[in-house]
Design an enzyme around this catalytic site. Structure first.
Site, mmCIF file in Angstrom:
data_model
loop_
_atom_site.group_PDB
_atom_site.id
_atom_site.type_symbol
_atom_site.label_atom_id
_atom_site.label_comp_id
_atom_site.label_asym_id
_atom_site.label_seq_id
_atom_site.Cartn_x
_atom_site.Cartn_y
_atom_site.Cartn_z
ATOM 1 C CG ASP A 38 -0.374 -0.577 -3.433
ATOM 2 O OD1 ASP A 38 -0.591 0.384 -4.105
ATOM 3 O OD2 ASP A 38 0.218 -1.375 -3.071
ATOM 4 C CG LEU A 39 -3.242 6.296 -3.391
ATOM 5 C CD1 LEU A 39 -3.829 6.604 -3.570
ATOM 6 C CD2 LEU A 39 -1.933 7.068 -2.948
#
Length: 235
Positions: free
Chosen positions: A103-104
């Protein structure tokens, strides 16, 4: 020898298998002048067009390990216009696709390849390839490891037991090593939340026999011959 159409598209570097399925469903792929359908198989003599353009010859397999920094997404078409990991691959001669996700706000080992079969073998839960993370957490308590090892469900799916090792702890802050064999969306973060922990930093350091090693954030390298052989040996 015939093969699935989406596999041919992936091998030629047009799209990942999942993206290839979307292209087929959108009617953008023709086989011998007719719209293709999901499940179609093609042979060497079949003419395949994507948006009216013939497929290029299949690219040689390329296997890359990237240290994904925080602040980059692993989806290649982001509606919010955020930076994606392929922007870090300066000098890579072919189009490659991320294997799995980070994820980011997570960082660490990310594999990219144009070999869809190898990517599927690495990601499929039946292969039980352990993905190892370092998780910096707050809210730590002495029974946190046991809580993470207990049977859990995410999205209605029962998870395989996690391997959890305490690296160090100071008060309510701790560094945990967590090994999992699935790759559900934000799995480690959600497991920690279920155990009453808050993840402040998450770094993937290994996938099976592949180790991040000395790579720095944003750096990438080709897999060694031994690493490639390991990847191709997975079933």
């Amino acid at each position: 020898m015939e093969e699935r159409l989406q596999k041919r598209l992936s091998a030629c570097g047009v799209a990942s298998r999942r993206q290839a399925e979307a292209l087929i469903a959108q009617g953008r792929v023709l086989v011998n002048g007719r719209p293709a359908a999901l499940g179609d198989r093609v042979g060497p003599e079949d003419v395949v067009l994507v948006d009216g353009v013939p497929l290029p010859p299949p690219a040689a397999p390329v296997y890359i390990m990237l240290y994904k920094p925080r602040g980059y997404v692993t989806t290649l078409r982001d509606e919010q216009g955020r930076r994606d990991v392929t922007q870090l691959l300066t000098g890579c001669p072919v189009r490659v696709y991320p294997v799995g996700r980070l994820d980011l706000n997570s960082e660490g080992l990310l594999l990219l390849t144009n070999d869809g079969a190898a990517a599927n073998r690495l990601m499929h839960p039946s292969g039980r390839v352990e993905k190892v993370y370092l998780a910096w957490v707050t809210g730590y308590r002495p029974d946190a490891e046991a809580a993470l090892r207990r049977p859990m469900e995410l999205d209605g799916v029962r998870l395989q037991p996690a391997r959890v090792v305490l690296r160090r702890a100071e008060g309510q802050q701790a560094l945990l090593e967590i090994g999992i064999c699935e790759g559900r969306n934000r799995q480690v973060r959600r497991m920690c939340e279920a155990a009453g922990l808050h993840v402040t930093r998450l770094k993937r350091i290994a996938e099976g026999a592949l180790r991040l090693g000395a790579l720095k954030p944003g750096q990438w390298r080709y897999l060694s011959g031994e690493e490639t052989a390991y990847l191709q040996s997975l079933r």
